[in-house]
Scaffold this active site. Structure first.
Site, mmCIF file in Angstrom:
data_model
loop_
_atom_site.group_PDB
_atom_site.id
_atom_site.type_symbol
_atom_site.label_atom_id
_atom_site.label_comp_id
_atom_site.label_asym_id
_atom_site.label_seq_id
_atom_site.Cartn_x
_atom_site.Cartn_y
_atom_site.Cartn_z
ATOM 1 N N CYS A 116 0.861 -1.178 0.000
ATOM 2 C CA CYS A 116 0.000 0.000 0.000
ATOM 3 C C CYS A 116 0.897 1.228 0.000
ATOM 4 O O CYS A 116 2.027 1.176 0.486
ATOM 5 C CB CYS A 116 -0.946 0.012 1.188
ATOM 6 N N GLU A 120 -7.126 8.736 4.439
ATOM 7 C CA GLU A 120 -6.929 8.314 3.056
ATOM 8 C C GLU A 120 -8.219 7.971 2.331
ATOM 9 O O GLU A 120 -9.132 7.379 2.912
ATOM 10 C CB GLU A 120 -5.995 7.098 3.005
#
Length: 179
Positions: free
Chosen positions: A67, A114
Protein backbone atom coordinates in the site's frame (compact mmCIF):
# COMPACT_ATOMS: atom_id res chain seq x y z
CA UNK A 1 10.36 18.88 -4.22
CA UNK A 2 10.55 15.35 -5.62
CA UNK A 3 7.35 13.95 -7.08
CA UNK A 4 7.66 10.81 -4.91
CA UNK A 5 7.37 12.91 -1.75
CA UNK A 6 4.17 14.64 -2.85
CA UNK A 7 0.66 13.37 -2.10
CA UNK A 8 -2.50 14.18 -4.01
CA UNK A 9 -4.98 15.85 -1.67
CA UNK A 10 -8.58 14.94 -2.47
CA UNK A 11 -12.11 15.53 -1.23
CA UNK A 12 -14.54 12.78 -0.16
CA UNK A 13 -15.37 12.13 -3.86
CA UNK A 14 -11.67 11.61 -4.72
CA UNK A 15 -11.52 14.89 -6.64
CA UNK A 16 -8.00 16.39 -6.52
CA UNK A 17 -7.63 19.62 -4.57
CA UNK A 18 -3.86 20.07 -4.73
CA UNK A 19 -0.68 18.39 -3.53
CA UNK A 20 1.26 18.42 -0.29
CA UNK A 21 4.53 16.97 0.95
CA UNK A 22 3.94 13.48 2.39
CA UNK A 23 4.97 14.01 6.01
CA UNK A 24 3.22 17.39 6.19
CA UNK A 25 -0.02 15.80 4.94
CA UNK A 26 0.27 13.11 7.62
CA UNK A 27 1.03 15.66 10.36
CA UNK A 28 -1.93 17.85 9.32
CA UNK A 29 -4.30 14.86 8.78
CA UNK A 30 -5.15 15.96 5.23
CA UNK A 31 -7.33 13.62 3.16
CA UNK A 32 -5.15 12.20 0.39
CA UNK A 33 -5.25 9.56 -2.32
CA UNK A 34 -3.85 6.12 -1.52
CA UNK A 35 -4.05 2.53 -2.71
CA UNK A 36 -3.92 -0.93 -1.17
CA UNK A 37 -3.11 -4.13 -3.08
CA UNK A 38 -4.34 -7.53 -1.90
CA UNK A 39 -2.78 -10.60 -3.52
CA UNK A 40 -4.07 -14.16 -3.31
CA UNK A 41 -2.44 -17.34 -4.54
CA UNK A 42 -4.33 -19.96 -6.56
CA UNK A 43 -5.21 -21.80 -3.32
CA UNK A 44 -7.03 -18.70 -2.07
CA UNK A 45 -4.47 -17.75 0.58
CA UNK A 46 -3.65 -14.06 1.01
CA UNK A 47 -0.15 -12.61 0.84
CA UNK A 48 0.68 -10.63 3.96
CA UNK A 49 3.74 -8.52 4.56
CA UNK A 50 5.23 -7.43 7.84
CA UNK A 51 6.23 -3.80 7.40
CA UNK A 52 9.89 -2.95 7.91
CA UNK A 53 10.63 -1.99 11.50
CA UNK A 54 11.87 1.48 10.50
CA UNK A 55 8.72 2.62 8.63
CA UNK A 56 7.47 6.09 9.60
CA UNK A 57 4.42 4.47 11.19
CA UNK A 58 3.12 0.94 11.77
CA UNK A 59 6.63 -0.55 11.59
CA UNK A 60 6.68 -4.29 12.28
CA UNK A 61 2.92 -4.67 11.81
CA UNK A 62 1.34 -7.14 9.39
CA UNK A 63 -0.75 -5.91 6.47
CA UNK A 64 -1.75 -6.56 2.86
CA UNK A 65 0.77 -7.15 0.04
CA UNK A 66 1.47 -3.44 -0.41
CA UNK A 67 0.00 0.00 0.00
CA UNK A 68 1.17 3.52 -0.63
CA UNK A 69 0.27 6.73 -2.43
CA UNK A 70 0.21 7.40 -6.18
CA UNK A 71 2.48 10.14 -7.45
CA UNK A 72 0.76 13.26 -8.77
CA UNK A 73 -0.47 12.46 -12.32
CA UNK A 74 -0.10 8.68 -11.67
CA UNK A 75 -3.22 6.49 -11.82
CA UNK A 76 -3.84 4.44 -8.66
CA UNK A 77 -3.72 1.12 -10.59
CA UNK A 78 -0.35 1.99 -12.15
CA UNK A 79 0.92 3.03 -8.72
CA UNK A 80 -0.27 -0.25 -7.23
CA UNK A 81 1.63 -2.28 -9.79
CA UNK A 82 4.72 -0.09 -9.39
CA UNK A 83 4.69 -0.42 -5.62
CA UNK A 84 4.06 -4.17 -5.73
CA UNK A 85 7.27 -4.49 -7.77
CA UNK A 86 9.20 -2.11 -5.51
CA UNK A 87 8.10 -3.66 -2.20
CA UNK A 88 7.53 -7.34 -3.00
CA UNK A 89 9.69 -7.82 -6.09
CA UNK A 90 7.07 -9.08 -8.52
CA UNK A 91 4.42 -7.81 -10.92
CA UNK A 92 1.00 -9.27 -11.59
CA UNK A 93 -2.30 -8.03 -12.94
CA UNK A 94 -4.54 -6.28 -10.42
CA UNK A 95 -8.16 -5.26 -10.73
CA UNK A 96 -10.06 -2.54 -8.92
CA UNK A 97 -12.25 -3.88 -6.12
CA UNK A 98 -13.65 -0.86 -4.24
CA UNK A 99 -12.73 2.45 -2.63
CA UNK A 100 -13.18 3.66 0.93
CA UNK A 101 -12.14 6.49 3.21
CA UNK A 102 -10.54 5.90 6.58
CA UNK A 103 -8.74 7.87 9.25
CA UNK A 104 -6.26 6.46 11.75
CA UNK A 105 -4.03 8.37 14.18
CA UNK A 106 -0.70 7.03 15.42
CA UNK A 107 1.32 7.52 18.61
CA UNK A 108 3.98 9.52 16.74
CA UNK A 109 1.54 12.34 15.93
CA UNK A 110 0.92 11.27 12.32
CA UNK A 111 -2.52 10.53 10.88
CA UNK A 112 -3.48 8.48 7.86
CA UNK A 113 -6.58 10.08 6.36
CA UNK A 114 -6.93 8.31 3.06
CA UNK A 115 -9.20 7.86 0.10
CA UNK A 116 -8.05 4.28 -0.51
CA UNK A 117 -8.32 2.59 -3.92
CA UNK A 118 -8.28 -1.17 -3.25
CA UNK A 119 -6.99 -3.62 -5.86
CA UNK A 120 -6.96 -7.42 -5.91
CA UNK A 121 -4.74 -9.80 -7.87
CA UNK A 122 -3.46 -13.36 -7.98
CA UNK A 123 0.15 -14.53 -7.93
CA UNK A 124 1.96 -17.82 -7.39
CA UNK A 125 5.54 -17.03 -8.41
CA UNK A 126 8.71 -16.06 -6.57
CA UNK A 127 8.68 -13.15 -4.15
CA UNK A 128 11.73 -10.94 -3.60
CA UNK A 129 10.81 -8.32 -0.98
CA UNK A 130 12.86 -5.17 -0.49
CA UNK A 131 14.26 -5.44 3.07
CA UNK A 132 14.03 -1.65 3.44
CA UNK A 133 10.24 -1.97 3.03
CA UNK A 134 9.37 -5.49 4.20
CA UNK A 135 10.56 -7.34 7.29
CA UNK A 136 8.82 -10.64 6.46
CA UNK A 137 5.96 -12.11 4.44
CA UNK A 138 3.68 -15.14 4.39
CA UNK A 139 0.53 -16.55 2.83
CA UNK A 140 -2.40 -17.28 5.18
CA UNK A 141 -5.92 -18.49 4.55
CA UNK A 142 -8.72 -15.99 5.16
CA UNK A 143 -9.81 -18.09 8.17
CA UNK A 144 -6.29 -17.94 9.64
CA UNK A 145 -6.22 -14.17 9.12
CA UNK A 146 -9.63 -13.75 10.79
CA UNK A 147 -8.40 -15.77 13.78
CA UNK A 148 -5.17 -13.76 14.03
CA UNK A 149 -7.05 -10.45 13.79
CA UNK A 150 -9.30 -11.59 16.65
CA UNK A 151 -6.57 -13.04 18.88
CA UNK A 152 -3.75 -10.54 18.19
CA UNK A 153 -5.30 -7.34 16.78
CA UNK A 154 -2.29 -5.18 17.70
CA UNK A 155 -0.10 -7.13 15.27
CA UNK A 156 -1.94 -5.67 12.23
CA UNK A 157 -2.13 -2.22 10.66
CA UNK A 158 -5.15 -0.02 11.29
CA UNK A 159 -6.19 -0.03 7.63
CA UNK A 160 -5.89 -3.82 7.34
CA UNK A 161 -8.49 -4.24 10.09
CA UNK A 162 -10.87 -2.13 7.98
CA UNK A 163 -10.00 -3.34 4.49
CA UNK A 164 -9.68 -7.10 5.04
CA UNK A 165 -13.40 -7.74 5.73
CA UNK A 166 -14.32 -5.48 2.81
CA UNK A 167 -12.01 -7.43 0.48
CA UNK A 168 -13.46 -10.73 1.69
CA UNK A 169 -17.00 -9.44 1.06
CA UNK A 170 -16.00 -8.17 -2.38
CA UNK A 171 -14.50 -11.58 -3.26
CA UNK A 172 -17.69 -13.40 -2.16
CA UNK A 173 -19.85 -11.04 -4.24
CA UNK A 174 -17.52 -11.42 -7.23
CA UNK A 175 -17.75 -15.22 -7.08
CA UNK A 176 -21.57 -15.01 -7.04
CA UNK A 177 -21.54 -12.71 -10.06
CA UNK A 178 -19.00 -14.78 -12.01
CA UNK A 179 -20.21 -18.18 -11.39
Amino acid sequence: MEQKNMLVLVNEQDEPRGTMEKMEAHRKAELHRAFSVFIYNAAGDMLLQQRALNKYHSGGLWTNACCSHPYPEEAPAAAGKRRLREEMGFVTDIQPAFEFVYKASFDNGLTEYEYDHVFVGEYDGPIHPDPAEVNDYCFLSPAEIEAALASHPARFTAWFHLAFPKVQQWRKQSEVCIG
